[in-house]
Design a protein around this motif. Structure first.
Motif, PDB file in Angstrom:
ATOM      1  N   VAL A  29     -41.855 -16.818 -52.416  1.00 24.23           N
ATOM      2  CA  VAL A  29     -41.853 -15.464 -52.950  1.00 24.23           C
ATOM      3  C   VAL A  29     -42.517 -14.501 -51.980  1.00 24.23           C
ATOM      4  O   VAL A  29     -42.090 -13.359 -51.829  1.00 24.23           O
ATOM      5  N   ILE A  36     -38.147  -8.158 -48.025  1.00 28.88           N
ATOM      6  CA  ILE A  36     -37.833  -6.833 -48.572  1.00 28.88           C
ATOM      7  C   ILE A  36     -38.338  -5.755 -47.632  1.00 28.88           C
ATOM      8  O   ILE A  36     -37.636  -4.796 -47.327  1.00 28.88           O
ATOM      9  N   ALA A  56     -27.856   3.302 -47.038  1.00 30.42           N
ATOM     10  CA  ALA A  56     -27.883   3.238 -48.494  1.00 30.42           C
ATOM     11  C   ALA A  56     -27.226   1.957 -48.984  1.00 30.42           C
ATOM     12  O   ALA A  56     -27.701   1.339 -49.941  1.00 30.42           O
ATOM     13  N   LEU A  59     -29.664  -0.814 -48.700  1.00 27.46           N
ATOM     14  CA  LEU A  59     -30.644  -0.827 -49.780  1.00 27.46           C
ATOM     15  C   LEU A  59     -30.026  -1.355 -51.067  1.00 27.46           C
ATOM     16  O   LEU A  59     -30.610  -2.180 -51.760  1.00 27.46           O
ATOM     17  N   LEU A  60     -28.821  -0.864 -51.394  1.00 32.88           N
ATOM     18  CA  LEU A  60     -28.232  -1.204 -52.692  1.00 32.88           C
ATOM     19  C   LEU A  60     -27.777  -2.655 -52.721  1.00 32.88           C
ATOM     20  O   LEU A  60     -28.084  -3.397 -53.656  1.00 32.88           O
ATOM     21  N   GLY A  64     -31.376  -4.511 -53.148  1.00 34.13           N
ATOM     22  CA  GLY A  64     -31.306  -4.462 -54.596  1.00 34.13           C
ATOM     23  C   GLY A  64     -30.474  -5.581 -55.194  1.00 34.13           C
ATOM     24  O   GLY A  64     -30.663  -5.947 -56.340  1.00 34.13           O
ATOM     25  N   VAL A  68     -32.648  -9.772 -54.948  1.00 37.83           N
ATOM     26  CA  VAL A  68     -32.975 -10.077 -56.343  1.00 37.83           C
ATOM     27  C   VAL A  68     -32.377 -11.428 -56.710  1.00 37.83           C
ATOM     28  O   VAL A  68     -33.005 -12.269 -57.369  1.00 37.83           O
ATOM     29  N   PHE A  72     -34.356 -14.719 -57.846  1.00 36.01           N
ATOM     30  CA  PHE A  72     -33.904 -15.388 -59.057  1.00 36.01           C
ATOM     31  C   PHE A  72     -33.705 -16.877 -58.769  1.00 36.01           C
ATOM     32  O   PHE A  72     -34.120 -17.732 -59.555  1.00 36.01           O
ATOM     33  N   MET A  75     -36.969 -18.657 -58.622  1.00 34.58           N
ATOM     34  CA  MET A  75     -37.541 -18.947 -59.932  1.00 34.58           C
ATOM     35  C   MET A  75     -36.814 -20.106 -60.611  1.00 34.58           C
ATOM     36  O   MET A  75     -37.426 -20.909 -61.305  1.00 34.58           O
TER      37      MET A  75
ATOM     38  N   ILE B 100     -44.745  -0.918 -55.224  1.00 32.28           N
ATOM     39  CA  ILE B 100     -43.292  -0.962 -55.011  1.00 32.28           C
ATOM     40  C   ILE B 100     -42.584  -0.192 -56.123  1.00 32.28           C
ATOM     41  O   ILE B 100     -41.700   0.627 -55.867  1.00 32.28           O
ATOM     42  N   ILE B 129     -27.390   7.134 -52.335  1.00 29.09           N
ATOM     43  CA  ILE B 129     -28.761   6.869 -51.891  1.00 29.09           C
ATOM     44  C   ILE B 129     -29.685   6.795 -53.103  1.00 29.09           C
ATOM     45  O   ILE B 129     -30.528   5.904 -53.217  1.00 29.09           O
ATOM     46  N   SER B 132     -29.253   3.622 -55.000  1.00 25.94           N
ATOM     47  CA  SER B 132     -29.744   2.462 -54.271  1.00 25.94           C
ATOM     48  C   SER B 132     -31.262   2.415 -54.294  1.00 25.94           C
ATOM     49  O   SER B 132     -31.848   1.341 -54.420  1.00 25.94           O
ATOM     50  N   SER B 135     -32.550   1.239 -57.570  1.00 22.78           N
ATOM     51  CA  SER B 135     -32.347  -0.182 -57.831  1.00 22.78           C
ATOM     52  C   SER B 135     -33.452  -1.040 -57.231  1.00 22.78           C
ATOM     53  O   SER B 135     -33.526  -2.229 -57.505  1.00 22.78           O
ATOM     54  N   LEU B 136     -34.325  -0.441 -56.402  1.00 20.98           N
ATOM     55  CA  LEU B 136     -35.409  -1.238 -55.810  1.00 20.98           C
ATOM     56  C   LEU B 136     -36.556  -1.460 -56.785  1.00 20.98           C
ATOM     57  O   LEU B 136     -37.378  -2.342 -56.586  1.00 20.98           O
ATOM     58  N   VAL B 138     -36.758  -2.693 -59.621  1.00 20.81           N
ATOM     59  CA  VAL B 138     -36.784  -3.995 -60.278  1.00 20.81           C
ATOM     60  C   VAL B 138     -37.597  -4.996 -59.470  1.00 20.81           C
ATOM     61  O   VAL B 138     -38.218  -5.904 -60.014  1.00 20.81           O
ATOM     62  N   PHE B 139     -37.640  -4.789 -58.140  1.00 18.13           N
ATOM     63  CA  PHE B 139     -38.324  -5.751 -57.304  1.00 18.13           C
ATOM     64  C   PHE B 139     -39.801  -5.829 -57.607  1.00 18.13           C
ATOM     65  O   PHE B 139     -40.373  -6.918 -57.703  1.00 18.13           O
ATOM     66  N   ILE B 142     -40.271  -7.794 -60.808  1.00 16.69           N
ATOM     67  CA  ILE B 142     -40.145  -9.239 -60.635  1.00 16.69           C
ATOM     68  C   ILE B 142     -41.382  -9.785 -59.940  1.00 16.69           C
ATOM     69  O   ILE B 142     -41.946 -10.814 -60.327  1.00 16.69           O
ATOM     70  N   MET B 143     -41.835  -9.059 -58.899  1.00 15.31           N
ATOM     71  CA  MET B 143     -43.032  -9.480 -58.159  1.00 15.31           C
ATOM     72  C   MET B 143     -44.230  -9.570 -59.101  1.00 15.31           C
ATOM     73  O   MET B 143     -44.970 -10.551 -59.099  1.00 15.31           O
ATOM     74  N   ALA B 161     -35.177  -9.137 -64.364  1.00 16.21           N
ATOM     75  CA  ALA B 161     -34.254  -9.393 -63.259  1.00 16.21           C
ATOM     76  C   ALA B 161     -32.838  -9.558 -63.802  1.00 16.21           C
ATOM     77  O   ALA B 161     -31.895  -8.914 -63.325  1.00 16.21           O
ATOM     78  N   GLU B 168     -26.901  -2.817 -63.563  1.00 15.78           N
ATOM     79  CA  GLU B 168     -26.601  -1.975 -62.403  1.00 15.78           C
ATOM     80  C   GLU B 168     -25.092  -1.755 -62.259  1.00 15.78           C
ATOM     81  O   GLU B 168     -24.663  -0.717 -61.768  1.00 15.78           O
TER      82      GLU B 168
END
Lengths: 195, 427, 102
Positions: A29, A36, A56, A59-60, A64, A68, A72, A75, B100, B129, B132, B135-136, B138-139, B142-143, B161, B168
């Motif tokens: 982790v 990230i 972008a 990132l998405l 993202g 993830v 997952f 885990m 985050i 943008i 996107s 959507s970060l 969620v990280f 989770i962390m 998660a 999304e």
């Protein structure tokens, strides 16, 4: 130092340092966390290089989506808290040495190459689209199979083909992957613990 | 003089190379204020609305009659709390997770226009943008869930998660429905196209965008993990979910992030569907628009009036977005929480197919309209509005023109390309 | 460090090498996957840099978009394989995958 260089230095340093941290982290982790940071700063580098849409998308989709998914997976496959499968120190040292050697080779060859500078003609035609950073519409057009930036630069009667076919192939590929991954990951029998 | 400058960077021209740095810092400071003040207002709103819904008064003491300083009092209390890190936790991840969450919901405001031209970064793919960056978030969650070293937190993180990865998809597809109608991902341009009577709002563009607005709102509520979708912090099952182990400021960072991202998704909804900073009344809009264009050319009084028109625009935008947040608060205190399997079923079995259907319908609508009635929209064609808006946003560009092939407006918005490029294509 | 072509390529090279080391030394299957992501990102940085500083133009950005999409697909399949492996061995240690060893 110009603003662009300063920002570049910051994000390049963040990218490189967190990439190194990925290598030396022991728990998965933490690796994901550093990954990230590395991928996020890479997308900042993309924004700096006038590639807004790619940044972008990075990132998405990458940060993202893919990451993830990876966390997952961590885990789902952890048999205890903070699963740690340690690499032996000898292997790390060996890996580090080989890596440094490899890095040296790559740098040497990078510096040895005289990269072709953009010609005045291509700057006028192609790079102008890129320079503003607003590459959304040219990118969309190229996925639809038309390349206005290339066509005006060659000033011949030949139309440059765009990326319509690769785009369609990638779409079908994604569908196949979706089905395939769902098939592979479905619950099956569990092995009994050996020993 | 100050109002006459096209942008903050232009105003600081005399500082030479540093003007962009100064402008960036000013933009960031302004956005931090939006980011910091809006959660305070919304937390107070949440308390007041929940109180009224439950037939209570809500906060009444701190700061006068309506208790409007309650959030500040809470904030001061939280600053004083001890910052705990449980021994079972993975310290570094546990400490950095709130940042985050906070940073990713703050950075999304970067491309959100508050009024005509009032945006920190006017990117061509602004909507993309923004989605996107959101959507970060969620990280961080989770962390937080994983690194707390507690099973409640881990369950909360896992649920979040799963929920975010599934929600999304409809969120992005629903946001694309008005994008099909407008033909642009630039939030500023999309807002500018909806000037005039409220029938010009993309919500009323066709039946598909009308339904898409409500689907988007449901999905956006879920993606901010608000009730009835707040399974990640379901206090009846998971104590506090992913934030069980947090205290003090770090805990409050999660909530600042949550309220800020509520405002962000409602801001997207207001720009995509509800006309953004436009009032929806054609005479007023026209007057404001005239004042803005006079202000951007003129100096002195005209510029000040143009600035005032933009302030009004920002007020209208904030009112629409805040109304969205109010509805989310209202839903939270009205509907019971779903079960996690119901949440995932709702998304994957209902919302994803519905949004795909809406996407397809919105793509086919202009073609059917042209076949049936001979025109692409039932109100004023978007091509005209876009051309007007283009003159307004790209003044002085000169080389950019709205291009529609062979002069027929099929309602599909053709990409705008350089004339030189167009020649190449035609040849 | 000024922002020019060689600096971008430098960053890309560091990402690439880190990814390769990651793939070689990690014993956790998902760690190996993360190494692959780093390698692909190094390639992406190069493509975007070439699209800015040479006359590759828009093509570089298009290719990097394809790389991102294919990387997502790759991650999905690899993760499915990793889950399958975990189902069969109750561990994610790739050193345990030695059934085909001669």
């Amino acid at each position: 130092m110009s603003g662009e260089s300063f920002l570049f230095t910051v994000f390049a340093a963040a990218t490189c340092l967190s990439a190194v941290a990925v290598v030396f982290s022991q728990t998965v982790v933490r690796m994901a966390f550093w990954l990230i940071i590395a991928l996020g700063s890479t997308s900042a580098l993309f924004f700096l290089a006038n590639a807004d849409f790619v940044g972008a998308a990075q990132l998405l989709i990458y940060v993202g989506g893919t990451l993830v998914l990876l966390v997952f997976g961590v885990m789902l496959t952890a048999s205890g808290p903070y699963l740690k499968i340690a690499t032996s120190p000898g292997e790390i040292v060996l890996g580090g040495l080989v890596g440094l050697l490899f890095l040296f080779v790559v740098f040497a060859s990078l510096n040895g190459v005289e990269w072709r500078k953009p010609t005045a003609h291509s700057i006028e035609a192609g790079s102008q689209v890129v320079a503003a950073g607003n590459t959304l519409r040219p990118l969309g057009l190229s996925f639809l199979g038309s390349r206005p930036d290339k066509d005006s630069s060659t000033d011949g009667n030949v139309l440059t083909p765009g990326y319509l076919l690769p785009f369609e192939i990638v779409s079908v590929h994604l569908l196949v992957v979706l089905i395939g991954a769902a098939y592979l990951a479905r619950a099956k029998r569990r092995a009994v613990q050996p020993n | 003089m100050m109002f006459a400058a096209q942008s903050i960077a232009e105003y600081f021209q005399r500082f030479g190379g540093w003007q962009y740095v100064i402008a960036a810092i000013i933009h960031a400071v302004l956005l931090v204020h939006v980011f910091a003040v809006s959660p305070f207002a919304f937390i107070w709103l949440e308390r007041k609305v929940s109180g009224r819904i439950q037939d209570r008064l809500g906060p009444t003491r701190v700061g006068g009659l309506f208790g409007w300083l309650q959030s500040l009092a809470d904030g001061i209390k939280l600053v004083q709390k001890e910052d705990l890190c449980p021994p079972a936790a993975d310290g570094m991840l546990f400490r950095s997770a709130p940042y985050i969450v906070c940073v990713s919901s703050f950075a999304a405001f970067m491309v959100l226009p508050f009024s005509d031209g009032w945006v920190a970064v006017a990117a061509d793919c602004g909507l993309f943008i923004m989605l996107s960056i959101l959507s970060l978030e969620v990280f961080g969650i989770i962390m937080a869930g994983y690194s707390s070293g507690s099973k409640w937190s881990l369950f909360g993180g896992m649920r979040e998660a799963a929920q975010m990865v599934s929600y999304e998809i409809p969120l992005a597809i629903c946001a694309l429905v008005p994008v099909i109608a407008s033909g642009s991902l630039n939030l500023g341009e999309i807002g500018g196209m909806q000037r005039g009577w409220f029938t010009n709002w993309f919500m009323f563009h066709d039946p598909f965008t009308f339904i898409a607005f409500f689907v988007y709102f449901v999905v956006a509520t879920a993606s901010c993990k608000r009730a009835p979708f707040d399974l990640a912090e379901a206090e009846s099952e998971l104590v506090g979910g992913f934030h069980t182990e947090y205290s003090g400021m770090r805990w409050s960072f999660f909530f600042m992030g949550e309220y800020a991202s509520m405002f962000a998704v409602c801001g997207i909804a207001s720009i995509l569907f509800l006309g953004g900073w436009n009032t929806g009344l054609a005479p007023i809009d026209q007057a404001l628009y005239a004042a803005r264009s006079a202000g951007s050319d003129g100096t002195g009084g005209a510029a000040a009036i143009g600035y005032l028109a933009n302030v009004i625009g920002a007020g209208v935008f904030a009112a629409k977005a805040s109304f969205g947040v109010f509805v989310q608060v209202w839903l939270r205190w009205t509907l019971p929480r779903l079960r996690i399997d119901q949440v995932i079923t709702t998304c994957l079995k209902y919302l994803v197919p519905i949004s795909c259907f809406l996407f397809l319908g919105a793509a086919l609508w202009p073609i059917l309209m042209v076949a049936g009635t001979g025109r692409s929209t039932w109100n004023s064609p978007i091509g005209d509005r876009a051309a007007e808006g283009l003159q307004e946003t790209r003044e002085g560009g000169g080389d950019v023109a709205a291009v529609s092939a062979s002069g027929v407006d099929l309602g599909m918005n053709f990409p705008r390309i350089n004339e030189a490029e167009l020649e190449g294509v035609v040849r | 460090m000024t922002a020019d072509l060689n600096s971008y390529l430098f960053v890309g090279a560091v990402l690439f090498v880190c990814g390769v080391i990651c793939m070689a030394t990690k014993r956790n299957g998902i760690g190996v996957l993360m190494g692959v992501e780093l390698v692909l990102n190094g390639a992406n940085v190069n493509f975007v840099a070439f699209s800015k500083y040479t006359d590759l133009g828009l093509d570089g950005q298009v290719i990097s978009l394809f790389v991102i999409v294919l990387a997502a697909a790759e991650a999905a399949v690899a993760l499915a394989i990793a889950l399958n492996f975990y189902n069969n061995y109750l561990s994610i240690d790739v050193d345990r995958a030695n059934k085909l060893k001669g």
